[in-house]
Design an enzyme around this catalytic site. Structure first.
Site, short mmCIF file in Angstrom:
data_model
loop_
_atom_site.label_atom_id
_atom_site.label_comp_id
_atom_site.label_asym_id
_atom_site.label_seq_id
_atom_site.Cartn_x
_atom_site.Cartn_y
_atom_site.Cartn_z
N GLY A 49 22.16 19.23 53.56
CA GLY A 49 23.30 18.73 52.80
C GLY A 49 24.65 18.78 53.50
N GLU A 103 28.53 25.19 54.44
CA GLU A 103 27.59 24.85 53.36
C GLU A 103 28.14 23.68 52.56
OE1 GLU A 103 24.81 24.66 52.28
OE2 GLU A 103 24.20 26.39 51.07
N ASP A 104 27.24 22.88 51.98
CA ASP A 104 27.70 21.75 51.19
C ASP A 104 28.23 22.19 49.82
OD1 ASP A 104 25.17 22.50 50.32
OD2 ASP A 104 24.33 20.46 50.28
N ASP A 107 26.35 26.95 44.27
CA ASP A 107 26.09 26.77 42.84
C ASP A 107 25.88 28.17 42.23
OD1 ASP A 107 24.77 24.29 41.00
OD2 ASP A 107 23.92 26.25 40.62
N LYS A 135 30.85 25.57 42.42
CA LYS A 135 30.82 25.48 40.96
C LYS A 135 31.06 26.88 40.42
CE LYS A 135 27.31 21.82 40.82
NZ LYS A 135 25.89 21.54 40.49
N PHE A 156 25.89 17.74 38.06
CA PHE A 156 25.11 17.44 39.26
C PHE A 156 25.79 16.31 40.03
CE2 PHE A 156 21.79 15.40 41.74
CZ PHE A 156 21.25 16.51 42.38
N ASP A 163 22.22 15.06 48.14
CA ASP A 163 21.20 14.10 47.72
C ASP A 163 20.74 14.28 46.28
OD1 ASP A 163 19.81 16.60 48.22
OD2 ASP A 163 17.96 15.44 48.02
#
Ligand code: 5GP
Length: 179
Positions: A49, A103-104, A107, A135, A156, A163
């Site tokens: 990602g 990091e993308d 969460d 998040k 999301f 992706d």
């Protein structure tokens, strides 16, 4: 032009346009250039990602640095500890060197917590986390995230490297799943 895209069976709407993403990436890169001057950090980008974010971030880094790409392999352990994640493809010796994980999205934070634990076994001099997105409403562990481009709600998202079921990584903007 529509601000919606279809990725497989789902519809997504633009939530963060490219200009906003790039200005936040530049802001964070400037912080890293300032904080890491003279330290020659190793950037460790977590695939898949983060590949777009890492490419944009690195082109804004003006201090001497290296980058390497790693994957987190997940498998079930034989003990009761449950899932174990190991770092695959760590081709740079990080011993006594400062590492910045790229990091993308963070969460729950469990992936980053595992990554930090595993990375520490390779004896870096220090480790900082640099994430494109966070998040905060989903975070389950106590993580010190030094560099964060943007905080987002618990929805999301896809695009800019992220992706949905393997698709949707190839967009310039970030999109949020429609209801
Ligand atoms: P965590 O361990 O922090 O719960 O999860 C981190 C990983 O979950 C990210 O690296 C990413 O692969 C995936 N992830 C979490 N939220 C999203 C999201 O909104 N969209 C996409 N595409 N992936 C997500």
């Amino acid at each position: 032009m529509s601000n919606k895209i279809q990725v497989k069976d789902k519809t997504f709407a633009v939530s963060i346009p490219q200009e906003k993403i790039l200005s936040e990436v530049k802001r964070v890169a400037a912080e890293i250039n300032r904080d890491y001057a003279g330290q020659e950090p190793v950037f460790l980008a977590v695939l898949n990602g983060s590949f777009v974010f890492a490419a944009d971030l690195l082109r804004e880094i003006t201090i001497p640095c290296e980058i390497s790409f790693v994957r987190l392999a997940s498998y079930q352990g034989v003990s009761t500890t449950g899932e174990i994640r190991e770092i695959m493809g760590l081709s740079v010796d990080v011993t006594n060197r400062p590492v910045i994980i790229v990091e993308d999205i963070v969460d729950t934070g469990l992936t980053m917590a595992h990554m930090l634990d595993t990375l520490k076994k390779h004896n870096p001099s220090k480790v900082d986390i640099c994430t494109l997105l966070l998040k905060p409403g989903k975070l389950q562990v106590d993580l010190d995230i030094r560099y964060c481009c943007m905080q987002i709600p618990n929805d999301f998202i896809v695009g800019y490297g992220l992706d949905y079921d393997g698709y949707g990584r190839n967009t310039k903007d970030i999109y949020t799943l429609c209801d």
